[in-house]
Design a protein around this motif. Structure first.
Motif, mmCIF file in Angstrom:
data_model
loop_
_atom_site.group_PDB
_atom_site.id
_atom_site.type_symbol
_atom_site.label_atom_id
_atom_site.label_comp_id
_atom_site.label_asym_id
_atom_site.label_seq_id
_atom_site.Cartn_x
_atom_site.Cartn_y
_atom_site.Cartn_z
ATOM 1 N N MET A 27 1.851 6.088 -3.829
ATOM 2 C CA MET A 27 1.958 5.254 -5.027
ATOM 3 C C MET A 27 3.132 4.287 -4.907
ATOM 4 O O MET A 27 3.017 3.095 -5.234
ATOM 5 C CB MET A 27 2.142 6.137 -6.270
ATOM 6 C CG MET A 27 0.913 6.903 -6.700
ATOM 7 S SD MET A 27 1.265 7.880 -8.198
ATOM 8 C CE MET A 27 -0.328 8.650 -8.478
ATOM 9 N N SER A 28 4.263 4.808 -4.428
ATOM 10 C CA SER A 28 5.456 3.958 -4.360
ATOM 11 C C SER A 28 5.246 2.798 -3.395
ATOM 12 O O SER A 28 5.652 1.667 -3.682
ATOM 13 C CB SER A 28 6.679 4.789 -3.958
ATOM 14 O OG SER A 28 6.575 5.257 -2.636
ATOM 15 N N VAL A 29 4.608 3.040 -2.248
ATOM 16 C CA VAL A 29 4.393 1.940 -1.303
ATOM 17 C C VAL A 29 3.257 1.040 -1.775
ATOM 18 O O VAL A 29 3.273 -0.181 -1.558
ATOM 19 C CB VAL A 29 4.138 2.476 0.127
ATOM 20 C CG1 VAL A 29 5.331 3.275 0.612
ATOM 21 C CG2 VAL A 29 2.866 3.297 0.218
ATOM 22 N N GLY A 30 2.268 1.625 -2.444
ATOM 23 C CA GLY A 30 1.166 0.821 -2.970
ATOM 24 C C GLY A 30 1.633 -0.112 -4.058
ATOM 25 O O GLY A 30 1.214 -1.277 -4.123
ATOM 26 N N PHE A 31 2.484 0.378 -4.955
ATOM 27 C CA PHE A 31 3.026 -0.469 -6.001
ATOM 28 C C PHE A 31 3.863 -1.609 -5.422
ATOM 29 O O PHE A 31 4.050 -2.647 -6.068
ATOM 30 C CB PHE A 31 3.890 0.345 -6.960
ATOM 31 C CG PHE A 31 3.118 1.283 -7.860
ATOM 32 C CD1 PHE A 31 1.798 1.023 -8.193
ATOM 33 C CD2 PHE A 31 3.724 2.418 -8.374
ATOM 34 C CE1 PHE A 31 1.087 1.879 -9.022
ATOM 35 C CE2 PHE A 31 3.022 3.275 -9.212
ATOM 36 C CZ PHE A 31 1.703 3.013 -9.539
ATOM 37 N N ARG A 32 4.363 -1.416 -4.197
ATOM 38 C CA ARG A 32 5.167 -2.458 -3.543
ATOM 39 C C ARG A 32 4.306 -3.371 -2.672
ATOM 40 O O ARG A 32 4.831 -4.190 -1.919
ATOM 41 C CB ARG A 32 6.264 -1.811 -2.708
ATOM 42 C CG ARG A 32 7.313 -1.102 -3.573
ATOM 43 C CD ARG A 32 8.233 -0.220 -2.749
ATOM 44 N NE ARG A 32 9.006 -0.968 -1.760
ATOM 45 C CZ ARG A 32 10.123 -1.630 -2.027
ATOM 46 N NH1 ARG A 32 10.598 -1.639 -3.264
ATOM 47 N NH2 ARG A 32 10.770 -2.273 -1.079
ATOM 48 N N GLY A 33 2.978 -3.202 -2.748
ATOM 49 C CA GLY A 33 2.068 -4.108 -2.064
ATOM 50 C C GLY A 33 1.585 -3.644 -0.713
ATOM 51 O O GLY A 33 0.759 -4.312 -0.089
ATOM 52 N N GLU A 34 2.041 -2.478 -0.220
ATOM 53 C CA GLU A 34 1.604 -1.973 1.085
ATOM 54 C C GLU A 34 0.335 -1.148 0.886
ATOM 55 O O GLU A 34 0.332 0.079 1.021
ATOM 56 C CB GLU A 34 2.709 -1.147 1.728
ATOM 57 C CG GLU A 34 4.000 -1.928 1.965
ATOM 58 C CD GLU A 34 5.080 -1.056 2.589
ATOM 59 O OE1 GLU A 34 4.814 -0.466 3.667
ATOM 60 O OE2 GLU A 34 6.172 -0.944 2.003
ATOM 61 N N LEU A 35 -0.763 -1.831 0.628
ATOM 62 C CA LEU A 35 -1.997 -1.162 0.254
ATOM 63 C C LEU A 35 -2.589 -0.355 1.397
ATOM 64 O O LEU A 35 -3.085 0.760 1.192
ATOM 65 C CB LEU A 35 -3.012 -2.194 -0.245
ATOM 66 C CG LEU A 35 -2.575 -3.014 -1.467
ATOM 67 C CD1 LEU A 35 -3.653 -4.033 -1.826
ATOM 68 C CD2 LEU A 35 -2.276 -2.110 -2.651
ATOM 69 N N ASP A 36 -2.588 -0.900 2.601
ATOM 70 C CA ASP A 36 -3.163 -0.181 3.736
ATOM 71 C C ASP A 36 -2.395 1.109 4.019
ATOM 72 O O ASP A 36 -2.986 2.148 4.310
ATOM 73 C CB ASP A 36 -3.161 -1.068 4.983
ATOM 74 C CG ASP A 36 -4.152 -2.214 4.876
ATOM 75 O OD1 ASP A 36 -5.080 -2.102 4.044
ATOM 76 O OD2 ASP A 36 -3.995 -3.210 5.602
ATOM 77 N N ARG A 37 -1.067 1.046 3.924
ATOM 78 C CA ARG A 37 -0.264 2.241 4.163
ATOM 79 C C ARG A 37 -0.518 3.289 3.080
ATOM 80 O O ARG A 37 -0.642 4.478 3.371
ATOM 81 C CB ARG A 37 1.213 1.879 4.205
ATOM 82 C CG ARG A 37 2.114 3.063 4.547
ATOM 83 C CD ARG A 37 3.574 2.677 4.519
ATOM 84 N NE ARG A 37 4.426 3.844 4.704
ATOM 85 C CZ ARG A 37 5.725 3.872 4.469
ATOM 86 N NH1 ARG A 37 6.335 2.761 4.041
ATOM 87 N NH2 ARG A 37 6.417 4.971 4.642
ATOM 88 N N ALA A 38 -0.607 2.836 1.838
ATOM 89 C CA ALA A 38 -0.886 3.765 0.744
ATOM 90 C C ALA A 38 -2.231 4.448 0.950
ATOM 91 O O ALA A 38 -2.363 5.669 0.770
ATOM 92 C CB ALA A 38 -0.866 3.027 -0.590
ATOM 93 N N ALA A 39 -3.226 3.670 1.339
ATOM 94 C CA ALA A 39 -4.554 4.246 1.562
ATOM 95 C C ALA A 39 -4.536 5.234 2.719
ATOM 96 O O ALA A 39 -5.167 6.297 2.657
ATOM 97 C CB ALA A 39 -5.562 3.131 1.821
ATOM 98 N N ALA A 40 -3.800 4.915 3.773
ATOM 99 C CA ALA A 40 -3.741 5.801 4.939
ATOM 100 C C ALA A 40 -3.112 7.144 4.571
ATOM 101 O O ALA A 40 -3.572 8.212 5.002
ATOM 102 C CB ALA A 40 -2.956 5.131 6.059
#
Length: 747
Positions: A546-559
């Motif tokens: 969630m923390s990385v996704g909220f910062r725009g790193e969508l691929d990393r969050a999904a992984a």
């Protein structure tokens, strides 16, 4: 032998209409007493008995003392008397103590006269052989063997005879239909209390002032008709509220029954005591020991807690079965399996006997120790394919778990056990939607001064976790800081890791995503060093995503969440999976695939709702509302928003005040209002607000008639929906849009 004259003419002989002994003129022979007050409720039960008597020649109504077996049986018989041209006859056996007098009692009840020296059984058999009659036998428990033998012979020799029996246990004859009589429903109990109260105080009426007390009185008395009638009798001198206040000593309070009532029904103590006298010594012993349980219990717990040198564990099942057959113990089938229960009144009677034996404290500690062990195993099993079973088990055992904590808190030297139990049950508080109760117990047990051992430290980080989810950052940081500082002083690396993790979670929900990412990454490193792998560790990964996704790193969050999903599938974990699916839906929607996001949210919502996890449920609903408006159905989106808004108050501070978590709601509201206009939007919102959680989840999972087909249905590629606000740039819930970086704008 001289008998009284037959009071009614034979059905095939001449004569005027029969007159019952109570003076009631009937068109049919019989001796049913006239009702002295109105029969209240039990419509379903009366219909059930009528149906059973059509199918079976022997029906036995069984139930605990005072539950209304006699009144129900006689009422049912009176309603059915037209079926029996030779009469409906009541045989009351409670005053017959010698089995040798049983047949004479039936002869007397039937009004038979026989001057010969024939055995009374012969007289009975000859009389009943060709007649169509209903025999109502009441209060036979103390003569059960002799009564069963006689009834068997009567049914064999009299093919048109039917028997309706009422007692604490069945006759156990071939062809017998047993009908366990439950206590009254809440509404029927309230009606009965009100009518009987008006009989002793004609001015009595249920009002807004006394209705709540009357309803609570009915609940406390388990809906037992005898107890309700005795309580109503106390209104001659007391108010409803005063009767309720004095219920702690209910056996002394509930006396003074009607003079016309059977002796065993004149006081509640006598009614329950009648059952106690009929029990074998080992059954009385088990009854008293079962009083340590609160709510439901299972056989394994009974075998451990209640056994001893005077009651071997391998004999407990047989003794328990005896109590079941006498309706002292009730069996209930639940999602957690076969369970047993004592009515509160029966439990209190047993508790008095337990106190008299001096065993109360010993049994309470055995009870506490069993449930400490149960909580420990349930925590371990939470991270397994048995997670759903664990949830059902702890829900059903919650009254006993509460009692175990209370027991530990009574002795200062044992308060650490209450802290251990409150901390161990984190999965119940957090995973099963009981944040408020968890907060209550955690605050309570931590008030006790104890050393900073592992039990206290665990209770502290669990308290911090609960406070985070309730939107209480002040309470959370206080508990987590205390836990980390003391864990470092005592060298408790495990408690330190969990406190660090939950501090990262707090940073996440307060929109400090950079610090959240740092703390969660560090906590996961500590978990790896400690060899920890459980639902909490998986949630740390989801929160990192969630923390990385909220910062725009969508691929990393999904992984990260795909990895969590794989681990969940390997271990059968479902609760953490629901949050991983939520984050995957978030990233998928951001990447312009609303149909796929809907699929993921459907699974996430289904899991969260099954676990009664309101936080997971409301987050999924709000994101689903955004998906819905992106797909073009603003009406349904507004409805989902209204439903979600009504769930938040049961969770805590709505959206934690977080712009990141609030972005789906804010953007959905903006788009829906724009399309629908203020009046229509609020109309749909209000329609959703009146839906309960069950209804809105069922609606969301089932879809809607006419729902717009998504692009996946047509094979066309999905396209991004309207841009979403960049919540990372502002803490305002209704963030304004900001341009993205070459793709759909992020939250």
């Amino acid at each position: 032998m001289r008998r009284s004259q037959r009071p009614f003419p034979s059905s095939d002989g001449p004569g005027p209409p029969a007159t019952a002994r109570g003076g009631l003129v009937r068109g049919f022979p019989g001796n049913l007493p006239a009702e002295l007050n109105r029969f209240v409720g039990r419509d379903d039960e009366l219909a059930d008995l009528a149906g059973l008597l059509e199918e079976s020649r022997l029906v036995t109504v069984v139930g605990v003392g005072g539950v209304g077996k006699t009144r129900l049986a006689t009422r049912a018989a009176a309603l059915l008397e037209k079926r029996y041209c030779d009469g409906v006859w009541l045989v009351e056996l409670s005053t017959v103590h010698d089995p040798g007098l049983l047949e004479h009692a039936l002869v007397d009840a039937l009004g038979l006269t026989d001057h010969t020296n024939r055995p009374p059984r012969t007289t009975l058999l000859e009389h009943c052989a060709g007649r169509r009659l209903l025999l109502v036998i009441d209060g036979f428990e103390h003569l059960v063997d002799a009564c069963a033998e006689l009834v068997r012979d009567l049914l064999r020799r009299a093919p048109r005879l039917r028997v309706l029996a009422a007692g604490r246990l069945p006759l156990e004859l071939d062809g017998e239909a047993t009908y366990p009589l439950a206590t009254m429903t809440e509404e029927d109990a309230l009606r009965l209390f009100a009518e009987r109260a008006a009989a002793v105080r004609p001015e009595f009426r249920l009002t807004e002032h006394n209705r709540g007390a009357a309803r609570e009185l009915c609940r406390r008395l388990d809906g037992i008709p005898l107890a309700l009638e005795l309580a109503a009798g106390r209104l001659r001198a007391l108010s409803t509220e005063q009767v309720l206040e004095r219920l702690d000593d209910r056996f002394r309070l509930l006396t003074g029954g009607s003079r016309s009532a059977l002796a065993r029904h004149q006081t509640l103590r006598t009614a329950i005591g009648w059952s106690h006298e009929l029990c074998a010594p080992e059954q009385r012993l088990l009854w008293s020991r079962l009083s340590v349980f609160a709510g439901q219990f299972d056989l394994e717990a009974v075998e451990y807690i209640c056994s001893g040198s005077d009651l071997p564990a391998d004999s407990v099942l047989d003794v328990l079965s005896g109590l079941l057959s006498q309706s002292i113990v009730l069996r209930e089938d639940s999602p957690a399996g076969t369970r047993y229960r004592l009515l509160d009144t029966v439990r209190e009677y047993g508790a008095e006997w337990l106190a008299a034996t001096g065993e109360t404290e010993r049994l309470r500690r055995r009870h506490r120790d069993w449930f400490l062990g149960l909580a420990t195993w349930c925590e371990l099993d939470w991270f397994s394919p048995r997670q759903s079973e664990v949830a059902a088990r702890v829900e059903s055992e919650l009254p006993n778990l509460r009692r175990a904590m209370e027991c530990s808190l009574e002795c200062p030297d044992e308060a650490h056990l209450a802290q251990y139990l409150a901390g161990t049950l984190w999965f119940l508080w957090v995973g099963c939607g009981r944040l408020s109760e968890g907060r209550h117990w955690l605050d309570h047990v931590l008030e006790e001064e104890t050393p900073y051992d592992s039990s206290r430290l665990k209770a502290l980080w669990v308290l911090g976790y609960v406070a985070v989810l309730q939107g209480d950052p002040v309470g959370a940081i206080a508990a987590l800081t205390e836990c980390r500082e003391e864990a470092e002083l005592t060298g408790d690396a495990t408690a330190s890791a969990y406190a660090l993790h939950r501090t990262g979670c707090l940073a996440l929900v307060t929109d400090d995503t950079a610090r959240a990412q740092e703390l969660l990454h560090e906590a996961l490193g500590h978990y790896r060093e400690l060899g920890e792998l459980n639902s909490n560790v998986l949630m740390a990964q989801v929160e990192l995503a969630m923390s990385v996704g909220f910062r725009g790193e969508l691929d990393r969050a999904a992984a990260i969440c795909e990895e969590v999903r794989d681990i969940c599938e390997d271990h059968g974990e479902r609760w953490a999976l629901s949050y991983a699916l939520f984050v995957l839906a978030f990233t998928t929607l951001e990447l312009g695939r609303p149909a796929r996001a809907r699929e993921l949210l459907g699974e996430s919502l289904s899991i969260s709702h099954a676990f009664h996890d309101l936080l997971g449920t409301v987050l999924s609903l709000e994101l689903l509302a955004l998906v819905t408006v992106v797909e073009g159905d603003a009406d349904e989106a507004a409805l989902l928003q209204g439903a979600a808004a009504q769930i938040w108050p049961s969770v805590g501070l709505p959206l934690f005040g977080s712009a990141h978590y609030g972005a789906p709601r804010a953007r959905c509201e903006e788009l829906a209002r724009r399309e629908l206009g203020e009046e229509r939007y609020m109309s749909q919102w209000r329609a959703g607000a009146v839906l309960g959680a069950d209804a809105v989840v069922a609606r969301a999972l089932a879809g809607r008639p006419g729902q717009r087909r998504n692009d996946a249905d047509t094979g066309a590629p999905e396209t991004p929906g309207p841009p979403l606000p960049d919540a990372g740039k502002t803490r305002k819930p209704a963030a304004s849009p900001a341009s993205g970086r070459g793709g759909p704008e992020r939250w």
